[in-house]
Motif scaffolding. Structure first.
Motif, PDB file in Angstrom:
ATOM      1  N   ASN A  14       0.495  -1.348   1.431  1.00 29.42           N
ATOM      2  CA  ASN A  14       1.012  -2.664   1.085  1.00 29.42           C
ATOM      3  C   ASN A  14       0.505  -3.109  -0.277  1.00 29.42           C
ATOM      4  OD1 ASN A  14       2.403  -5.077   1.488  1.00 29.42           O
ATOM      5  ND2 ASN A  14       0.583  -6.078   2.333  1.00 29.42           N
ATOM      6  N   ARG A  43       2.772  -2.134  -3.204  1.00 29.21           N
ATOM      7  CA  ARG A  43       3.661  -1.457  -2.244  1.00 29.21           C
ATOM      8  C   ARG A  43       3.992  -0.035  -2.684  1.00 29.21           C
ATOM      9  NH1 ARG A  43       6.732  -5.351   1.621  1.00 29.21           N
ATOM     10  NH2 ARG A  43       4.799  -6.316   2.314  1.00 29.21           N
ATOM     11  N   GLU A  55       6.671   1.942  -0.954  1.00 25.98           N
ATOM     12  CA  GLU A  55       8.020   1.385  -0.822  1.00 25.98           C
ATOM     13  C   GLU A  55       9.078   2.491  -0.910  1.00 25.98           C
ATOM     14  OE1 GLU A  55       9.610  -2.799  -2.191  1.00 25.98           O
ATOM     15  OE2 GLU A  55       9.676  -1.379  -3.850  1.00 25.98           O
ATOM     16  N   PRO A 104       7.486   2.168  -7.597  1.00 24.68           N
ATOM     17  CA  PRO A 104       6.212   1.794  -6.961  1.00 24.68           C
ATOM     18  C   PRO A 104       5.010   2.498  -7.591  1.00 24.68           C
ATOM     19  CG  PRO A 104       7.859   2.280  -5.298  1.00 24.68           C
ATOM     20  CD  PRO A 104       8.470   2.637  -6.612  1.00 24.68           C
ATOM     21  N   ILE A 146       3.896  -1.862   7.401  1.00 20.98           N
ATOM     22  CA  ILE A 146       5.026  -1.558   6.513  1.00 20.98           C
ATOM     23  C   ILE A 146       5.905  -0.474   7.134  1.00 20.98           C
ATOM     24  CG2 ILE A 146       5.693  -0.777   4.212  1.00 20.98           C
ATOM     25  CD1 ILE A 146       4.155  -3.249   3.941  1.00 20.98           C
ATOM     26  N   GLU A 168       9.805  -0.893   7.804  1.00 23.44           N
ATOM     27  CA  GLU A 168      10.843  -0.075   7.172  1.00 23.44           C
ATOM     28  C   GLU A 168      11.663   0.685   8.210  1.00 23.44           C
ATOM     29  OE1 GLU A 168       9.821   2.119   3.720  1.00 23.44           O
ATOM     30  OE2 GLU A 168       9.097   0.319   2.691  1.00 23.44           O
TER      31      GLU A 168
END
Lengths: 494, 494
Positions: free
Chosen positions: B13, B39, B42, B55, B163, B167
């Motif tokens: 994160n 992140r 990501e 990212p 996360i 996702e």
């Protein structure tokens, strides 16, 4: 000069000691205060000024303990002065010898002129308002000095004091008229030059009055308290007409009850005589004066221009080796100028902004959580000398809100909430943007957006979080700025 | 070991940095914290774990700025660890090379076991309650460790993270059931030894939950917060069922809104699975663990017995060279024993009394006016590690009232106002009586008057002023005591 210095002052009412800690050449703070209500002059006014045995023993005992305390605090130098009570005593030499022998203390009896000088020296250097007449109402005598243009213009010592009045006119009787005419006669000694709208009030009696007023007004510190003279006059009248139980209800301490009527009567008489409009209470007096004479020896009795011993001492004590305080101050002042088209702030506000920004990271010494709060706590409490209460409060507020928080109201007469917010926003920005090297550029565009050029990725991230509450926009980089640049170029001062 | 040490932790994160300042061999405090929501993971969970370019660039940028900040704070040593996001990435080596080249940072990818170890090491050494299961809900993985008897008994890393859940199950859909069964499957990996009534909650997701609860309860610090597990379970249920705007109203920060549902779901599942009754929030985690591993190298990963790094560091930073802190502590503990016939206080209260008395003069560093208040401020805020909120509050209260003021209420469950007053009276007495040499004697007579023998004149003066509000009498000297002495002799322990 020693790092820890103690100064003992033997007055008619009490013996007091102040222990000062020097943190650098001129930076210092008050490390310890002791007081013992020895009443060395007890019974002496009715005995041709002769010091009595019991009061002398009390005083010797206190001196012994004072020196123990001073030494335990690390003092290597102890000054001891005595004023009116010993000046007037035919047997003072005996007492001085006993003090030397029994307590190891070398007492120096100072004359009224010197006493007035020490009080004046302290006010001149340690009060934010240092024009006016110092009034030091003591137990046996009262001293006044006229301060003007940064100098001590004239001094005088009057043979009227709170204890003296009490013993002569109030013990076992209530001869107010007698006291008044006694005081009036002394006032006739005063040269006509003694007239000023400001009085700087020194000594325990005046502090006792101011303490009650400060409490009423919710002001945290006595030193620097500003109050209309009329308020004191009304208050003193109430005191003179009051009984002892009235005085207690008013909030006076037990050990002030018997002497405050005399003190209030003298103070009110002097205020009226001088035509004073406003009283500034001084928390400093003879002891600080003695300390300063030593500290400022060879410097004409003044600190270097622009120097403040409390500000310096805060930095000495709490600023980390790697602090960015200087850089934050630099960026804050630059932002103040760049944003000037947005605000109507007087350039006088640069002073509190500079102080606040320089001190804004002091709290790091306690850790990074709530650092702004810690810094504001240290600054508010540590900016002891040379600042008004308003200034201390403004510095406190600026630091406290130099983070994500936003002030909800302005307690400051000459500062709207909008203007206060601009100042806290400036400081919040400066704290994020400050780096050792000065490579940032600021420009204000025609939409009143502030363009920041050269900031770091991290700074941008942080600014985006806090700038939502700003009254002006923030842009990063110069992309749309070339056109604007020419327009604002001349408004920007670096 | 360096005096200033920075530890960077790259999670899925955000990347975070903690900068620690060592003030003596083991004393330290947290000087700076930085966070950037990079992140790094990501898009990677949908791309076979491959780190994506944007990212990565964000993370490199943040690393560059972190090292600038670390250096500007004086850090000479920078550790950098990366967890789940880089563990799982097939292209992590590329990223490590770029980090080395572009930001000069040597990243060490740690496995789940090591990650669990660092969190556990931090809790073991820096939480007041260090028995239980640590739960660190991260972005990509979650780590648990069982702490028992001062040791880390077992560790495990689970492939569930806030996360990752977001996702896989919440982006563009709302598949709570899918998320639940995904989590449930991972929980099956847990050995049965993982069962305890206490959970020690680590990491940003749990801190975000605790922050809201702490605010509701008016608790000033997150670290050490104790809350019933059921409260978290109910809260997590509300969160999982809530919309994004609900979450905002609950008080979550903008940058937590999208991941907190996943985090709450994982945390609640673990609490239920472990049978937890109470959650202790930890403000420390992997970064502190990395720092401690270095600090405590060769010391078996533990501080010396009875050592507290915050207490030590407060003394290192603020105690004056001539402080009487040790002597005040000595007299306070003696008085506690002598007065024991008067109070029903558990001897466990000697610990907070000892801490409070030792720290009671710290505020001298800011000056003698309001010294008790300054000391209590420094102690309350500085006793960061290893104390419960109750303990910090009690120490604060004892110091704050160790002068003329008297507490009006007791906020402490196991302490009546009368008992609290005895403690503050003891500390107030000890502050007046403490001297470098230990020559005082105390005796309690049959009327429950405390006789003080050997005090100074000044001390007597001061005690007379404050003892009016005491619940026991004070006598000076031994005059009427010979008879009593035999009676109380055996109750007195020195």
């Amino acid at each position: 000069m020693a790092k820890i210095v103690a100064v003992i002052d033997i007055g008619s009412n009490s013996a007091r000691m102040a222990v000062f800690a020097r943190t650098s050449r001129y930076g210092f703070y008050l490390l310890e205060e002791c007081k013992s209500r020895v009443r060395i002059s007890e019974g002496s006014y009715e005995n041709d000024g002769f010091l009595q045995e019991i009061p002398m023993q009390r005083t010797l005992q206190a001196l012994k303990n004072f020196t123990q305390v001073a030494k335990s605090k690390g003092a290597r130098k102890i000054f001891c002065v005595a004023t009116s009570a010993l000046r007037d005593a035919p047997n003072s030499r005996d007492f001085l010898q006993r003090a030397k022998r029994e307590a190891g203390v070398q007492i120096k009896i100072i004359d009224g002129d010197k006493e007035a000088y020490f009080g004046a020296l302290a006010c001149l250097n340690l009060l934010h308002q240092n024009e006016g007449i110092t009034i030091d109402v003591g137990g046996g005598s009262s001293e006044c000095a006229l301060l003007n243009g940064g100098a001590i213009v004239q001094k005088i010592s009057l043979d009227i004091g709170a204890i003296r009045i009490k013993e002569l006119f109030f013990d076992g009787k209530n001869d107010i008229e007698g006291a008044k005419s006694f005081i009036k006669k002394e006032l006739e000694k005063l040269p006509s030059i003694f007239s000023h709208k400001y009085a700087l009030g020194i000594g325990g009696s005046i502090r006792a009055l101011s303490k009650i007023i400060a409490k009423e007004r919710g002001v945290a510190f006595l030193h620097g308290l500003e109050v209309e003279a009329q308020y004191y006059l009304d208050f003193c009248k109430k005191i003179c007409n009051g009984s002892s139980s009235n005085l207690k209800d008013m909030g006076f301490n037990e050990d002030r009850l018997d002497s405050i009527r005399g003190g209030a009567l003298i103070f009110a008489s002097l205020l009226e005589y001088f035509g004073v409009k406003k009283v500034i209470t001084s928390g400093v007096g003879v002891r600080e004066g003695v300390f300063l004479q030593d500290l400022l020896r060879g410097h004409n009795g003044r600190f270097p221009k622009g120097f403040n011993p409390s500000f310096r001492s805060l930095l000495d004590r709490f600023e980390g080796k790697h602090s960015l305080g200087k850089e934050i101050k630099r960026e804050a002042l630059r932002l103040f100028d760049v944003l000037s088209p947005l605000h109507s702030l007087s350039s006088e506000l640069k002073k509190p902004l500079a102080i606040a920004s320089r001190l804004s990271m002091l709290g790091e010494v306690l850790g990074c959580h709530s650092c702004s709060l810690h810094s504001s706590y240290l600054a508010f409490n540590g900016l002891e000398y040379g600042y008004s209460y308003q200034e201390r409060q403004l510095v406190k507020t600026l630091i406290e809100y130099s983070n994500k928080k936003t002030p909800k109201e302005s307690k400051f007469k000459h500062l709207s909430l909008k203007d206060l917010k601009i100042l806290t926003d400036i400081l919040a920005l400066a704290k994020i943007l400050a780096t050792k090297d000065c490579k940032l550029e600021y420009r204000l565009d025609s939409d009143n957006d502030l363009h920041i050029i050269g900031e770091s990725y991290l700074a941008r991230d942080q600014i985006q979080k806090i700038s939502k509450n700003f009254d002006f926009g923030i842009e990063f980089g110069e992309k749309t700025l070339s056109r604007v640049f020419h327009k604002t170029h001349y408004q920007v001062s670096f």
